[in-house]
Motif scaffolding. Structure first.
Motif: not given
Ligand code: SF4
Length: 197
Positions: A149-173
């Protein structure tokens, strides 16, 4: 020369943000201002309906990325695009943050740290659903503690792309610059998202 053109780019982006922020719900505008003070180049309040997910994003992680399965913030440990769509749809507003990235370009604060601190501030102000997603794989530890398990849970979050967000389409929108990079050293635009309410 390079530095001054980069500064000009960032300044023009900040000017654009100030216009967006003025149109955004007043109660969230202070968080845009806070992000800019912390060293983000641009930020905008967005509707979560206009944050796009896509099945292909996870496939790009699974086939072609050496980090697949190596970090708790990356697939297959992170939410699928379908799960993320459902999460996004349980919010209406978020803050999309942008930083112009150059190799060896020193900034006052790590981009993902800015996001987590912003999430915490927003949460403590009463937005109980506040949650952030950063950019890139988590590199806080030399080797991720996958089994324990994560040893820094208070500081760590997944990235947008790791969660399946299309960063290209979202940024361009939302009018932000983004393009394909050809090497690990290329200048690039990175993005993060703080889900608010
Ligand atoms: S902080 Fe360490 S243990 Fe947690 S996800 Fe990042 S690399 Fe893994």
């Amino acid at each position: 020369m390079k530095k001054s053109s980069d500064t000009g780019r960032r300044n023009s982006e900040k000017t654009r943000t100030q216009g967006k922020a003025a149109r955004a719900p007043e109660k969230l505008s202070p968080y845009v201002a806070m992000a800019l003070r912390e060293g983000v180049d641009d930020a905008a309040i967005v509707e979560t309906a206009k944050v796009f997910t896509a099945p292909w994003v996870r496939m790009k992680c699974q086939f072609g990325c050496a980090g697949y399965g190596q970090h708790l913030c990356c697939p297959p440990h992170s939410p699928t695009p379908e799960q993320t769509r459902a999460i996004l749809d349980s919010y209406t507003r978020a803050i999309l943050l942008h930083r112009y990235w150059q190799k060896d370009y020193k900034t006052v604060k790590d981009f993902n740290d800015v996001l987590v601190d912003l999430e915490r501030t927003i949460f403590l102000d009463g937005f109980h659903k506040a949650f952030s997603m950063g950019s890139g794989p988590c590199t806080r530890c030399a080797a991720c503690n996958i089994l324990g398990g994560c040893v820094h849970p208070e500081k760590t979050r997944p990235s947008m792309e790791a969660c399946g967000i299309d960063v290209f389409a979202t940024a361009r929108e939302h009018g932000f610059p983004i393009s394909v990079v050809r090497s690990h050293n290329d200048e690039r635009n990175i993005f993060g998202l703080v889900l608010v309410e």
